[in-house]
Design an enzyme around this catalytic site. Structure first.
Site, PDB file in Angstrom:
ATOM      1  N   CYS A  76      57.106   0.394  44.311  1.00  0.00           N
ATOM      2  CA  CYS A  76      55.901   0.424  45.157  1.00  0.00           C
ATOM      3  C   CYS A  76      56.353   0.095  46.582  1.00  0.00           C
ATOM      4  CB  CYS A  76      54.832  -0.534  44.621  1.00  0.00           C
ATOM      5  SG  CYS A  76      55.386  -2.247  44.435  1.00  0.00           S
ATOM      6  N   GLN A  77      55.696  -0.847  47.231  1.00  0.00           N
ATOM      7  CA  GLN A  77      56.127  -1.287  48.559  1.00  0.00           C
ATOM      8  C   GLN A  77      57.134  -2.430  48.459  1.00  0.00           C
ATOM      9  OE1 GLN A  77      55.665  -0.205  51.648  1.00  0.00           O
ATOM     10  NE2 GLN A  77      56.466  -1.967  52.770  1.00  0.00           N
ATOM     11  N   THR A  78      56.879  -3.360  47.506  1.00  0.00           N
ATOM     12  CA  THR A  78      57.729  -4.560  47.410  1.00  0.00           C
ATOM     13  C   THR A  78      58.149  -4.881  45.976  1.00  0.00           C
ATOM     14  OG1 THR A  78      55.779  -5.994  47.207  1.00  0.00           O
ATOM     15  CG2 THR A  78      56.634  -5.618  49.442  1.00  0.00           C
ATOM     16  N   HIS A  79      57.974  -3.962  45.050  1.00  0.00           N
ATOM     17  CA  HIS A  79      58.163  -4.184  43.607  1.00  0.00           C
ATOM     18  C   HIS A  79      57.291  -5.337  43.123  1.00  0.00           C
ATOM     19  CE1 HIS A  79      59.492  -3.982  39.611  1.00  0.00           C
ATOM     20  NE2 HIS A  79      60.476  -4.856  39.656  1.00  0.00           N
ATOM     21  N   HIS A  80      56.035  -5.247  43.494  1.00  0.00           N
ATOM     22  CA  HIS A  80      54.993  -6.144  42.972  1.00  0.00           C
ATOM     23  C   HIS A  80      54.068  -5.307  42.086  1.00  0.00           C
ATOM     24  CE1 HIS A  80      50.694  -7.549  44.109  1.00  0.00           C
ATOM     25  NE2 HIS A  80      50.991  -8.031  42.920  1.00  0.00           N
ATOM     26  N   ARG A  81      53.427  -4.291  42.666  1.00  0.00           N
ATOM     27  CA  ARG A  81      52.594  -3.383  41.872  1.00  0.00           C
ATOM     28  C   ARG A  81      53.423  -2.699  40.784  1.00  0.00           C
ATOM     29  NH1 ARG A  81      50.005  -0.206  46.946  1.00  0.00           N
ATOM     30  NH2 ARG A  81      51.995  -0.855  47.853  1.00  0.00           N
ATOM     31  N   SER A  82      54.666  -2.366  41.114  1.00  0.00           N
ATOM     32  CA  SER A  82      55.526  -1.705  40.124  1.00  0.00           C
ATOM     33  C   SER A  82      56.078  -2.678  39.092  1.00  0.00           C
ATOM     34  CB  SER A  82      56.674  -0.955  40.815  1.00  0.00           C
ATOM     35  OG  SER A  82      57.419  -1.802  41.666  1.00  0.00           O
TER      36      SER A  82
END
Length: 276
Positions: A235-241
């Site tokens: 994702c943007q920061t590997h939080h949503r992902s």
């Protein structure tokens, strides 16, 4: 450690977890987006984890994996041992909980579960909760990157773009994917990546639990993401992902990987190929 030896399944329902509260080898970790979610009421015995501890915090890619020293300190504070079974949850449907479980996968600790729907499902099902904080019993845990295949670094991803057996799952919003939104030097997406927003895997009618597995598999396959492929999610920061990595694991996608640098790294460099 095989999944068959685990205390609980990968995706655990509130009533299943309620039956195991107080089991000595169980470590329940609340890793919310908003810290006051924990003080408003948490699963009995759950310890609080500041999600920022899952990120490197500084350097050119502050959302990258913390170093082994920082991970050792973190998991020692949480009281992790070789025999601990971790149940993670959060207040947003699985982003930070997924990032925690992915980090455990990275260090080779595979005794873990996700509380389906997190605190919303727990409260929605009428399970009892506590407001008093729980303090973990510290351990001496030495974290090393035992399973580096759980992640992919920028260099490998660049080299392998276009491989038929590799797919990239972009968990960001369609606006970010199309390059119409964001705060990066460059906007757009990784060439060939397919967009399936993280929240599309949640069921808002069932307190943000994972949606029906058969429906999810069909929708992902329609986008070219199939269980036999090696799938990289970001994702943007590997939080949503963190959540989409977990979804893939739950659906039986055995070669799930995550790109921790995510768009924070990819979109702020001049040597990374980009599509719009």
């Amino acid at each position: 450690m095989s999944s068959e030896d685990n205390l609980l399944p990968l995706i655990v329902e509130p009533e299943q977890l309620a039956e195991h509260l107080g089991v000595p080898e169980l470590l329940i970790v609340d890793v919310p987006l908003k810290a006051d979610s924990y003080t408003d009421g948490h699963v009995p015995g759950a310890v609080f984890l500041d999600h920022r501890r899952l990120l490197a915090g500084d350097g050119p890619v502050p959302n990258d994996v913390p170093n082994e020293e920082a991970l050792s300190a973190l998991f020692s504070e949480l009281g992790l041992t070789r025999d601990t079974h971790v149940v993670a949850y959060d207040d947003e449907g699985g982003g930070w909980a997924g990032r925690l479980l992915w980090t455990l996968e990275l260090i080779g600790h595979t005794r873990y579960s996700y509380l389906n729907g997190g605190i919303h499902a727990w409260r929605g099902d009428g399970q009892r909760f506590e407001r008093e904080p729980s303090t973990p019993t510290p351990s001496d845990y030495q974290a090393t990157i035992h399973q580096p295949q759980a992640q992919i670094r920028r260099e490998e991803l660049i080299d392998r773009l276009g491989e038929r057996e590799l797919a990239v799952w972009d968990a960001r919003s369609p606006d970010e994917y199309r390059g119409e939104k964001g705060k990066n030097t460059h906007m757009g997406h990784i060439p060939g990546a397919v967009n399936f927003e993280w929240t599309d895997a949640m069921d808002p009618e069932r307190h943000l639990r994972l949606r029906d597995y058969a429906e999810l598999i069909a929708e992902l396959e329609a986008k070219g993401l199939t269980p036999d492929m090696e799938i990289v999610t970001h994702c943007q920061t590997h939080h949503r992902s963190g959540f989409t990595w977990l979804v893939g694991k739950a659906l039986g996608f055995e070669k799930m990987r995550a790109y921790p640098g995510s768009w924070q790294e990819w979109g702020n460099r001049d040597d990374t190929p980009i599509e719009k």
